[in-house]
Design an enzyme around this catalytic site. Structure first.
Site, PDB file in Angstrom:
ATOM      1  N   LYS A 184     -16.352  -6.748  12.871  1.00 22.31           N
ATOM      2  CA  LYS A 184     -16.646  -8.159  13.061  1.00 22.31           C
ATOM      3  C   LYS A 184     -15.373  -8.778  13.625  1.00 22.31           C
ATOM      4  O   LYS A 184     -14.347  -8.870  12.948  1.00 22.31           O
ATOM      5  CB  LYS A 184     -17.046  -8.802  11.732  1.00 22.31           C
ATOM      6  N   GLY A 246     -11.490 -13.044   1.111  1.00 24.36           N
ATOM      7  CA  GLY A 246     -11.528 -11.695   0.565  1.00 24.36           C
ATOM      8  C   GLY A 246     -12.318 -11.607  -0.720  1.00 24.36           C
ATOM      9  O   GLY A 246     -13.121 -10.682  -0.918  1.00 24.36           O
ATOM     10  N   GLU A 265      -7.187  -6.891   1.529  1.00 23.98           N
ATOM     11  CA  GLU A 265      -5.803  -7.324   1.347  1.00 23.98           C
ATOM     12  C   GLU A 265      -5.805  -8.832   1.477  1.00 23.98           C
ATOM     13  O   GLU A 265      -6.255  -9.358   2.501  1.00 23.98           O
ATOM     14  CB  GLU A 265      -4.892  -6.683   2.387  1.00 23.98           C
ATOM     15  N   CYS A 301       1.798 -11.192   5.770  1.00 22.17           N
ATOM     16  CA  CYS A 301       1.395 -11.019   4.377  1.00 22.17           C
ATOM     17  C   CYS A 301       2.562 -10.576   3.519  1.00 22.17           C
ATOM     18  O   CYS A 301       2.492 -10.657   2.291  1.00 22.17           O
ATOM     19  CB  CYS A 301       0.249 -10.018   4.279  1.00 22.17           C
TER      20      CYS A 301
END
Length: 529
Positions: A184, A246, A265, A301
């Site tokens: 996606k 998430g 994550e 991140c």
């Protein structure tokens, strides 16, 4: 390659819908060339059905055949580096050198997984040969190997348009493990996604594989992503992004009639503990720390978002240096206006908390995708009473946490939630004197760093890019490095099977020459019948 703006359904392209969306230049706000059309629910079903059809043949490919495909994908992507970098720069405002490096990282991890599957030992073969004479009961012949899960859904990430997106680590590791993939695409970089998808599609054709091995779906919202993870033929999901998104995906995967793993994550502030030996080098530490938390506009991140230090004179000098460094950081263009707005509102909220002191922050009202560095401070006592102060703010900011006594530092460390990394700066003597801190942090993170900074994640065999919740949805896994392949495979045991029907990794002759655990001993030797 001409951008058509429609989804990839195996070897075919979907029909255009009537409501296109567009890539946006974050710097200028300009609409970029190319109409992109959301996939339909029928497109989702077609892509996943093709993936399921492809699974029967793709899972049976030898390691060498799978490796050849992964290298073909890498070669195809490398061949369009210039076009890829140009488009990704327009869609993300990321610097050209960063994007050129990201192309190298993307192709490098594809080739790393090619090496892993070609060698073959990753399948972890285990063999316990029969003991027919054993008393009181004989032992049957037992042989176990890792096998692919089936079609995998992968979500492109906003902050890595290449290395964590269409052909990024999730896709590479899922394909390496023998699973077809349906991606996606992230709506913030649709043109970049289409270019990479075209390269993968061509590699599928070059290698003579079933076209359903790879598909890509466009969507500007969440509907197609929801339909994808709920499709009964999808067997696992890979995601990198926000905690809210998430967690929503994890919940969707668990709520299915057949729950599936979602490897997400999500959120990490990557605490840094500056011990006395490092505080004496306040100029260097200030320069390096500022460079780390502002790198890429803080859109990593692994950005260090929490910094623990005592109340010494050396710590006071470091704070002054950090303020000076923050003031010298230029204005950033973030990935999207939405991300920039969320960052600015997060800083506004935190700076407005009575328990937080603002050390540096521009007073100018930024707009669009613009943002500036922010340096804030609080105390360990306040953090313990308000654990939400440790929540991630995605952008170029960090929060200094002062402690009066060492026990406060340890208490604050115990109160941390899960993170990807934790960093300790100091001398070897500092490290030896803080083994209790290390023991705490081992329970909180996936990577412990000594005298380094968490930004910059090596793609290698030993890397762990994971951690306890909310850093990831499964602390036993990594999304970077060769161990990422284990997320998309499961063990199957063959009991009493004839040699001719066993997977090659489990046959007595060991025709692939892989390392196996035979009767408790690691060996590459054949088993003498």
């Amino acid at each position: 390659m001409t951008l058509l703006g429609v989804s990839f359904l195996g070897a075919d392209r979907a029909a255009a819908s009537s409501a296109p969306f567009h890539g946006i230049n974050p710097v200028t706000g300009e609409t970029l060339p190319g109409d992109f059309f959301p996939a339909s629910v029928a497109d989702v079903d077609r892509a996943v059905t093709l993936a399921q059809e492809a699974s029967a043949s793709y899972r049976k490919l030898s390691g060498k055949e799978r490796a050849a495909f992964l290298r073909a994908v890498a070669d195809r992507i490398q061949a369009i580096t210039e076009q890829l970098v140009e488009r990704a720069h327009l869609e993300t405002a990321l610097p050209l050198p960063r994007l050129q490096g990201e192309v190298g990282r993307t192709t490098g991890q594809l080739r790393l997984f090619a090496d892993v599957v070609e060698e073959g030992s990753w399948t972890s073969p285990r063999i316990d040969t029969a003991l027919p004479e054993r008393k009181p009961l004989p032992r049957p012949d037992l042989r176990t190997v890792l096998v692919p899960l089936g079609p995998v859904a992968v979500f492109g990430a906003s902050n890595f348009p290449l290395a964590f997106s269409v052909a990024g680590g999730d896709t590479a590791s899922a394909l390496a493990a023998g699973n077809p993939v349906v991606v996606k695409a992230h709506p913030a970089h649709p043109g970049t996604s289409e270019l990479v998808a075209g390269a993968i599609q061509q590699a599928v054709k070059d290698c003579g594989l079933h076209p359903g091995v790879f598909s890509l779906l466009f969507d500007a919202g969440i509907e197609i992503g929801v339909q994808l993870v709920q499709h009964p033929l999808i067997k696992a999901v890979g995601f990198t992004g926000s905690l809210a998104a998430g967690k929503a995906l994890v919940d969707l995967c668990h709520a299915r009639p057949e729950p599936i793993p979602c490897y997400a994550e999500m959120s990490s502030t990557n605490p840094v503990f500056i011990l006395p030996g490092a505080l004496k080098q306040h100029e260097k530490v200030a320069a390096d720390l500022t460079g780390s938390y502002t790198l890429g506009a803080g859109q990593f991140c692994t950005k260090p978002g929490l910094v623990f230090l005592d109340r010494s004179a050396d710590a006071a000098s470091l704070v002054e240096e950090l303020k000076t460094k923050a003031a010298g950081v230029a204005t950033f263009s973030m990935l999207t206006p939405g991300i920039a707005k969320h960052y600015r509102s997060g800083i506004e909220k935190r700076a407005g908390d009575a328990s937080v002191n603002t050390l540096y922050r521009t007073e100018n009202e930024s707009t669009g995708a613009a943002s500036t560095a922010a340096l804030l401070e609080t105390t360990a006592a306040e953090l313990l009473s308000k654990p939400e102060l440790a929540d991630e703010i995605f952008g170029p900011s960090t929060l200094l946490v002062h402690y009066e006594q060492r026990e406060q530092m340890l208490a604050a460390a115990r109160g941390l939630r899960g993170h990807l990394t934790a960093t300790i700066l100091g001398t070897e003597e500092d490290l030896a004197a803080n083994t209790d801190l290390i023991a705490i942090l081992e329970q909180k993170v996936g990577r412990l760093i000594f005298n380094g900074y968490p930004t910059g994640v090596e793609v290698s065999h030993a890397m762990v890019h994971g951690g306890p919740y909310p850093a990831t949805s499964d602390s036993r896994t990594t999304s970077v490095g060769s161990m990422a392949i284990f997320r998309f495979a499961r063990p199957v045991c063959f009991q009493g099977y004839p040699q001719s029907l066993l997977p090659a990794e489990l046959q007595n002759a060991n025709p692939l020459g892989v390392q196996r655990l035979v009767n408790g001993v690691f060996t590459r030797d054949a088993i003498q019948a």
